[in-house]
Design a protein around this motif. Structure first.
Motif, PDB file in Angstrom:
ATOM      1  N   GLY A 110       0.831  -1.213   0.000  1.00 53.98           N
ATOM      2  CA  GLY A 110       0.000   0.000   0.000  1.00 53.98           C
ATOM      3  C   GLY A 110       0.860   1.256   0.000  1.00 53.98           C
ATOM      4  N   MET A 111       1.911   1.248   0.819  1.00 53.83           N
ATOM      5  CA  MET A 111       2.809   2.414   0.879  1.00 53.83           C
ATOM      6  C   MET A 111       3.570   2.577  -0.438  1.00 53.83           C
ATOM      7  SD  MET A 111       4.299   2.119   4.785  1.00 53.83           S
ATOM      8  CE  MET A 111       5.173   3.689   4.801  1.00 53.83           C
ATOM      9  N   LEU A 112       3.915   1.453  -1.056  1.00 52.27           N
ATOM     10  CA  LEU A 112       4.631   1.510  -2.354  1.00 52.27           C
ATOM     11  C   LEU A 112       3.766   2.147  -3.442  1.00 52.27           C
ATOM     12  CD1 LEU A 112       6.432  -1.942  -2.480  1.00 52.27           C
ATOM     13  CD2 LEU A 112       7.458   0.217  -3.220  1.00 52.27           C
ATOM     14  N   ILE A 113       2.481   1.814  -3.428  1.00 50.34           N
ATOM     15  CA  ILE A 113       1.577   2.404  -4.432  1.00 50.34           C
ATOM     16  C   ILE A 113       1.509   3.921  -4.216  1.00 50.34           C
ATOM     17  CG2 ILE A 113      -0.827   2.492  -5.275  1.00 50.34           C
ATOM     18  CD1 ILE A 113      -0.933  -0.590  -4.620  1.00 50.34           C
ATOM     19  N   ALA A 114       1.436   4.319  -2.939  1.00 49.95           N
ATOM     20  CA  ALA A 114       1.419   5.762  -2.634  1.00 49.95           C
ATOM     21  C   ALA A 114       2.730   6.400  -3.108  1.00 49.95           C
ATOM     22  CB  ALA A 114       1.226   5.983  -1.140  1.00 49.95           C
ATOM     23  N   ALA A 115       3.849   5.732  -2.851  1.00 50.87           N
ATOM     24  CA  ALA A 115       5.153   6.274  -3.255  1.00 50.87           C
ATOM     25  C   ALA A 115       5.212   6.446  -4.769  1.00 50.87           C
ATOM     26  CB  ALA A 115       6.270   5.345  -2.785  1.00 50.87           C
ATOM     27  N   TYR A 116       4.649   5.489  -5.489  1.00 49.06           N
ATOM     28  CA  TYR A 116       4.642   5.565  -6.948  1.00 49.06           C
ATOM     29  C   TYR A 116       3.822   6.788  -7.412  1.00 49.06           C
ATOM     30  CZ  TYR A 116       3.901   4.459 -11.820  1.00 49.06           C
ATOM     31  OH  TYR A 116       3.853   4.548 -13.187  1.00 49.06           O
ATOM     32  N   VAL A 117       2.655   6.958  -6.795  1.00 47.84           N
ATOM     33  CA  VAL A 117       1.772   8.077  -7.194  1.00 47.84           C
ATOM     34  C   VAL A 117       2.444   9.428  -6.931  1.00 47.84           C
ATOM     35  CG1 VAL A 117      -0.394   9.274  -6.592  1.00 47.84           C
ATOM     36  CG2 VAL A 117      -0.383   6.791  -6.899  1.00 47.84           C
ATOM     37  N   PHE A 118       3.073   9.565  -5.744  1.00 50.72           N
ATOM     38  CA  PHE A 118       3.587  10.883  -5.346  1.00 50.72           C
ATOM     39  C   PHE A 118       5.072  11.071  -5.653  1.00 50.72           C
ATOM     40  CE2 PHE A 118      -0.068   9.976  -2.515  1.00 50.72           C
ATOM     41  CZ  PHE A 118      -0.915  10.964  -3.005  1.00 50.72           C
ATOM     42  N   GLY A 119       5.685  10.065  -6.247  1.00 49.14           N
ATOM     43  CA  GLY A 119       7.118  10.171  -6.554  1.00 49.14           C
ATOM     44  C   GLY A 119       7.965  10.254  -5.287  1.00 49.14           C
ATOM     45  N   SER A 120       7.487   9.652  -4.224  1.00 49.46           N
ATOM     46  CA  SER A 120       8.203   9.736  -2.941  1.00 49.46           C
ATOM     47  C   SER A 120       9.385   8.779  -2.901  1.00 49.46           C
ATOM     48  CB  SER A 120       7.258   9.373  -1.783  1.00 49.46           C
ATOM     49  OG  SER A 120       6.116  10.161  -1.846  1.00 49.46           O
ATOM     50  N   LYS A 121      10.420   9.220  -2.233  1.00 52.72           N
ATOM     51  CA  LYS A 121      11.620   8.385  -2.110  1.00 52.72           C
ATOM     52  C   LYS A 121      11.714   7.750  -0.733  1.00 52.72           C
ATOM     53  CE  LYS A 121      13.039   9.839  -6.144  1.00 52.72           C
ATOM     54  NZ  LYS A 121      12.520   9.015  -7.226  1.00 52.72           N
ATOM     55  N   GLU A 122      11.021   8.357   0.224  1.00 52.04           N
ATOM     56  CA  GLU A 122      11.191   7.900   1.596  1.00 52.04           C
ATOM     57  C   GLU A 122       9.851   7.815   2.320  1.00 52.04           C
ATOM     58  OE1 GLU A 122      14.044  10.406   3.475  1.00 52.04           O
ATOM     59  OE2 GLU A 122      14.519   8.885   5.001  1.00 52.04           O
ATOM     60  N   GLY A 123       9.688   6.718   3.048  1.00 49.36           N
ATOM     61  CA  GLY A 123       8.481   6.555   3.847  1.00 49.36           C
ATOM     62  C   GLY A 123       8.843   6.190   5.270  1.00 49.36           C
ATOM     63  N   TYR A 124       7.888   6.406   6.165  1.00 51.65           N
ATOM     64  CA  TYR A 124       8.089   6.083   7.576  1.00 51.65           C
ATOM     65  C   TYR A 124       6.895   5.292   8.072  1.00 51.65           C
ATOM     66  CZ  TYR A 124      11.865   9.486   7.689  1.00 51.65           C
ATOM     67  OH  TYR A 124      13.033  10.155   7.448  1.00 51.65           O
ATOM     68  N   ILE A 125       7.185   4.314   8.913  1.00 51.69           N
ATOM     69  CA  ILE A 125       6.083   3.657   9.612  1.00 51.69           C
ATOM     70  C   ILE A 125       6.320   3.876  11.091  1.00 51.69           C
ATOM     71  CG2 ILE A 125       7.183   1.360   9.364  1.00 51.69           C
ATOM     72  CD1 ILE A 125       4.090   0.411   9.311  1.00 51.69           C
ATOM     73  N   TYR A 126       5.332   4.499  11.735  1.00 51.25           N
ATOM     74  CA  TYR A 126       5.450   4.864  13.150  1.00 51.25           C
ATOM     75  C   TYR A 126       4.681   3.826  13.954  1.00 51.25           C
ATOM     76  CZ  TYR A 126       5.363   7.933  17.276  1.00 51.25           C
ATOM     77  OH  TYR A 126       5.521   8.482  18.531  1.00 51.25           O
ATOM     78  N   ILE A 127       5.435   2.958  14.620  1.00 52.35           N
ATOM     79  CA  ILE A 127       4.808   1.829  15.326  1.00 52.35           C
ATOM     80  C   ILE A 127       4.784   2.118  16.825  1.00 52.35           C
ATOM     81  CG2 ILE A 127       4.893  -0.668  15.697  1.00 52.35           C
ATOM     82  CD1 ILE A 127       6.608  -0.951  13.215  1.00 52.35           C
ATOM     83  N   ARG A 128       3.657   1.867  17.439  1.00 54.69           N
ATOM     84  CA  ARG A 128       3.563   2.172  18.877  1.00 54.69           C
ATOM     85  C   ARG A 128       4.609   1.372  19.653  1.00 54.69           C
ATOM     86  NH1 ARG A 128      -1.890   0.319  21.773  1.00 54.69           N
ATOM     87  NH2 ARG A 128      -0.649   0.973  23.548  1.00 54.69           N
ATOM     88  N   GLY A 129       5.163   2.016  20.670  1.00 50.13           N
ATOM     89  CA  GLY A 129       6.256   1.413  21.443  1.00 50.13           C
ATOM     90  C   GLY A 129       5.876   0.071  22.043  1.00 50.13           C
TER      91      GLY A 129
ATOM     92  N   LEU B  74      10.693  -2.622  -9.610  1.00 50.99           N
ATOM     93  CA  LEU B  74      10.052  -3.270 -10.772  1.00 50.99           C
ATOM     94  C   LEU B  74      10.746  -2.878 -12.082  1.00 50.99           C
ATOM     95  CD1 LEU B  74       6.221  -2.886  -9.899  1.00 50.99           C
ATOM     96  CD2 LEU B  74       7.627  -4.924  -9.618  1.00 50.99           C
ATOM     97  N   GLY B  75      12.008  -2.491 -11.969  1.00 47.70           N
ATOM     98  CA  GLY B  75      12.766  -2.114 -13.164  1.00 47.70           C
ATOM     99  C   GLY B  75      12.386  -0.755 -13.723  1.00 47.70           C
ATOM    100  N   ILE B  76      11.592  -0.005 -12.960  1.00 50.85           N
ATOM    101  CA  ILE B  76      11.152   1.319 -13.470  1.00 50.85           C
ATOM    102  C   ILE B  76      12.172   2.371 -13.016  1.00 50.85           C
ATOM    103  CG2 ILE B  76       9.326   3.072 -13.379  1.00 50.85           C
ATOM    104  CD1 ILE B  76       7.403   0.680 -12.754  1.00 50.85           C
ATOM    105  N   GLU B  77      12.795   3.010 -13.972  1.00 49.45           N
ATOM    106  CA  GLU B  77      13.840   3.969 -13.636  1.00 49.45           C
ATOM    107  C   GLU B  77      13.275   5.135 -12.820  1.00 49.45           C
ATOM    108  OE1 GLU B  77      16.541   4.521 -16.911  1.00 49.45           O
ATOM    109  OE2 GLU B  77      17.190   6.403 -15.946  1.00 49.45           O
ATOM    110  N   GLY B  78      13.922   5.418 -11.721  1.00 54.14           N
ATOM    111  CA  GLY B  78      13.504   6.540 -10.880  1.00 54.14           C
ATOM    112  C   GLY B  78      12.444   6.176  -9.851  1.00 54.14           C
ATOM    113  N   PHE B  79      11.918   4.941  -9.911  1.00 56.82           N
ATOM    114  CA  PHE B  79      10.960   4.519  -8.878  1.00 56.82           C
ATOM    115  C   PHE B  79      11.799   3.948  -7.727  1.00 56.82           C
ATOM    116  CE2 PHE B  79       7.165   1.429  -7.898  1.00 56.82           C
ATOM    117  CZ  PHE B  79       6.918   2.121  -6.713  1.00 56.82           C
ATOM    118  N   ASP B  80      12.231   4.872  -6.850  1.00 55.01           N
ATOM    119  CA  ASP B  80      13.104   4.518  -5.726  1.00 55.01           C
ATOM    120  C   ASP B  80      12.341   4.788  -4.430  1.00 55.01           C
ATOM    121  OD1 ASP B  80      14.937   4.484  -7.824  1.00 55.01           O
ATOM    122  OD2 ASP B  80      15.759   6.469  -7.306  1.00 55.01           O
ATOM    123  N   PHE B  81      12.327   3.821  -3.544  1.00 52.99           N
ATOM    124  CA  PHE B  81      11.584   4.045  -2.290  1.00 52.99           C
ATOM    125  C   PHE B  81      12.127   3.154  -1.182  1.00 52.99           C
ATOM    126  CE2 PHE B  81       7.606   3.433   0.354  1.00 52.99           C
ATOM    127  CZ  PHE B  81       7.506   4.750   0.790  1.00 52.99           C
TER     128      PHE B  81
END
Ligand SMILES: Cc1cc2nc3c(=O)[nH]c(=O)nc-3n(C[C@H](O)[C@H](O)[C@H](O)COP(=O)(O)O)c2cc1C
Ligand code: SF4
Length: 430
Positions: free
Chosen positions: A107-126, A153-160
């Protein structure tokens, strides 16, 4: 007919949870594979058409949130997954984190693809420290298989890549702006809004914050299509919900049900909560966590969907359903609710920091037989002030359960004024 479904839990418990191959053999990454062949705006439209409402509590339409972030200028854009799951009685996000981390990553990867994001965070409760290792393994496997890192997926620039951040046990850190402050290493206190996080979010950059279950829905929508997804739920709220039953419920578990399942069925059906384990009648259910309303038996015959509940003065919140039987005094129960908010208030603003304390003191008067009708009016006014003037959602929502109780069971407060509550006041034997 079976009441539970496996729309988004289809890969839970079906495969070795971190294995890319197992995940793929259960339709895993189908959504991502479809998404990368589509226009980004079409992906967003598909999510809008699916009528997915955010599963983090507020029920905000996910596609609309995505469309807004898409329209915002500025780079980088961050993707943040809210896995703080602090609402008592809620254990649905843990389910995905523990038993199907790859669907959240997808799910986060699909969002990254849409927004061209390079970095994501998952904030997990302690408190979920035990889940970190498994999630890290899922990330490692995804990276080795080329689903994270560079040229995905071999797509140039899809880095996350995805970073794991640990919370430290504060409920308020689940509030999205507080969560971002916490990731940045600042004190866990909410920000002034506006600006919206889509404009000024993590490290001052445009940011998407979605809940774990929300992200878990995204691959399903892109795999099965919006039309199918919406057909599972109601016209205005698509898909399924993970409800978590607890308290006096006979079956304390999570259940995936179509949006629009009757609340009465969720509470009483043997396949779902199955009524009470004590065999005593249900007195009320507390829906959506401590910040949610209480629903009383005369309200149970209702479609469990965001719109129907909202129209009835209720809300789905996180999907938690705490079942409480007749043995419990309503005033005692509400005191526990306010104890929770006293502990969790961050102290930044007066209406919440003081309001919760004062509310507890007033309720305690009723327990001792010292409450008056005037105190009921004071509680109503104080609740109104807290809802209107608190700085963030914590203080604004803290009186929700009390207000629903006063609306539907003021008589129980009056019974305390007359010292007639059989749980609080023992009748003297002549
Ligand atoms: C006090 C407070 C605590 C919250 N805790 C959580 C939480 O633990 N998990 C969560 O996803 N959202 C939580 N939220 C809601 C988030 O602020 C935000 O609306 C949500 O993460 C957005 O995700 P969604 O659009 O996918 O629902 C909380 C809100 C408040 C006011
Ligand atoms: S309402 Fe105020 S005191 Fe309460 S948690 Fe939010 S900012 Fe802190």
């Amino acid at each position: 007919m079976t009441k539970t479904i496996e729309l988004i839990t289809g890969t839970v418990d079906k495969s070795y949870m971190h294995s890319i191959e197992d995940y793929k053999s259960h339709r895993g990454f189908n959504g991502l594979n479809n998404a990368v062949k589509m226009d980004k705006e079409d992906i967003i439209q598909e999510i809008i058409d699916a009528k997915l409402l955010g599963r983090g509590g507020a029920g905000f339409p996910t596609g609309i949130k995505w469309r807004h972030l898409y329209s915002v200028e500025g780079e980088p854009k961050y993707i943040v997954c809210n896995a703080d799951e602090g609402e008592p009685g809620t254990f649905k996000d843990r389910l995905f984190m523990k038993k199907d981390p790859l669907i959240v990553i997808e799910g986060m990867l699909i969002a990254a693809y849409v927004f061209g994001s390079k970095e994501g965070y998952i904030y997990i409760r302690g408190e979920y420290r035990g889940l970190f290792e498994g999630f890290e393994l899922a990330l490692k496997n995804a990276k080795e298989a080329g689903y994270l890192g560079e040229n995905i997926l071999g797509i140039e620039g899809f880095d996350f890549d995805i970073n794991i951040i640990s919370g430290a046990g504060a409920y308020v850190c689940g509030e999205n702006s507080t969560l971002l402050n916490s990731i940045e290493g600042q004190a866990g206190r909410p920000r002034v809004k506006p600006p919206r996080l889509a404009e000024v979010g993590l490290f001052g950059k445009p940011t998407l914050v979605n809940n774990v279950e929300t992200f878990a829905n995204i691959p399903i929508i892109l795999d099965r299509g919006a039309e199918y997804y919406r057909s599972v739920g109601t016209e205005e709220s698509g898909g399924s919900l993970i409800v978590c039953t607890s308290g006096h419920a006979k079956n304390r578990h999570y259940f995936e049900v179509p949006v629009g399942t009757n609340l009465k069925d969720i509470i009483y059906d043997e396949e779902l909560a199955g009524g009470t384990s004590t065999r005593k009648p249900v007195k009320f259910v507390h829906i959506g966590g401590q910040s949610g309303p209480l629903a009383f038996p005369e309200q149970f015959d209702i479609s469990f969907d965001h719109i129907s509940l909202r129209n009835a003065g209720l809300s789905i919140g996180t999907g938690a359903i705490v079942i409480v039987d007749e043995s419990v005094c309503l005033v005692d129960y509400l005191k526990k609710v306010f104890e929770f908010f006293i502990d969790e208030s961050c102290g930044k603003c007066n209406p919440c920091r003081e309001g919760n304390q004062q509310m507890y003191i007033l309720l305690d008067k009723f327990s001792k037989g010292e409450g008056t009708e005037k105190d009921i009016e004071t509680m109503k006014n104080l609740a109104e002030a807290m809802m209107q003037a608190s700085f963030c959602g914590l203080g604004q929502a803290a009186p929700t359960a009390l207000m629903s109780a006063l609306r539907h069971r003021e008589s129980e407060f009056l019974a305390h004024v007359d010292k007639e509550c059989s749980k609080c006041f023992k009748k003297e034997v002549m």
